[in-house]
Design an enzyme around this catalytic site. Structure first.
Site, PDB file in Angstrom:
ATOM      1  N   ASN A  46       0.857  -1.179   0.000  1.00 53.19           N
ATOM      2  CA  ASN A  46       0.000   0.000   0.000  1.00 53.19           C
ATOM      3  C   ASN A  46       0.897   1.234   0.000  1.00 53.19           C
ATOM      4  O   ASN A  46       1.829   1.337   0.801  1.00 53.19           O
ATOM      5  CB  ASN A  46      -0.924   0.001   1.220  1.00 53.19           C
ATOM      6  CG  ASN A  46      -2.014   1.030   1.093  1.00 53.19           C
ATOM      7  OD1 ASN A  46      -1.760   2.222   0.980  1.00 53.19           O
ATOM      8  ND2 ASN A  46      -3.256   0.571   1.122  1.00 53.19           N
ATOM      9  N   LEU A  47       0.609   2.168  -0.872  1.00 50.82           N
ATOM     10  CA  LEU A  47       1.456   3.355  -1.056  1.00 50.82           C
ATOM     11  C   LEU A  47       1.103   4.518  -0.124  1.00 50.82           C
ATOM     12  O   LEU A  47       1.712   5.581  -0.223  1.00 50.82           O
ATOM     13  CB  LEU A  47       1.359   3.845  -2.506  1.00 50.82           C
ATOM     14  CG  LEU A  47       1.889   2.911  -3.577  1.00 50.82           C
ATOM     15  CD1 LEU A  47       1.591   3.475  -4.967  1.00 50.82           C
ATOM     16  CD2 LEU A  47       3.378   2.681  -3.387  1.00 50.82           C
TER      17      LEU A  47
END
Length: 171
Positions: A46-47
């Site tokens: 997840n960024l």
């Protein structure tokens, strides 16, 4: 039966906010990795922390301890929460959300005197959250591309360009 928990129901974390919160970033509901870790955006692909680090010009944000990350985002005027209080969901995909109990966003927004914008992390968050905030015409709403690894239609750089639009609310 009173007192029994529904094991298939997943619940959001408590909001991370302060009276100085100027941007409230809203996800939908934490995914499996986040729920297991007890932390917002815990999935390694997840960024979110990278994108927020870019917004506040702290590229080291993903590498620092979780509690410190929360303190840093709060210091910069960013709060975290979700649009879903609880729901049934198999896996982590927003498309699998069922029997959604929305979070009380209007009450939370009313409790944040410095709030300038609500930023929706992804389309599901925006769809669910917009229904909860109809009576706040002065509040800017920003729909962002999801930081989730499931949203792969944009590169990280393209996502970052959209997320950087939050900077103007943090000044």
């Amino acid at each position: 039966m009173i007192g029994t928990r529904d094991p298939g129901r997943k619940s959001a974390f408590a909001p991370v906010v302060s009276p100085d919160t100027r941007v409230l970033v809203l996800g939908s509901l934490p995914g499996e990795a986040s729920l297991a870790a007890g932390r917002y955006y815990a999935h390694p692909a997840n960024l979110f922390w990278r994108l927020v680090g870019g917004v506040i010009q702290r590229p080291d944000l993903p590498e620092i301890a979780y509690d410190q990350r929360l303190a840093v985002v709060l210091l910069h005027g960013i709060g975290l929460w979700d649009t879903v209080r609880s729901a049934h969901r198999k896996g982590s995909l927003d498309a699998a959300l069922r029997d959604v109990d929305p979070a009380p966003l209007a009450a939370r927004v009313a409790s944040l005197p410095m709030l300038k914008a609500v930023a929706f992390n992804g389309a599901a968050s925006a769809k669910i959250g917009a229904k909860q905030l109809p009576g706040h015409p002065d509040l800017e709403r920003v729909q962002l591309p999801s930081s989730s690894p499931a949203h792969a239609r944009m590169t990280a750089a393209e996502k970052q360009a959209h997320w950087n639009s939050l900077r103007k609310f943090l000044l």
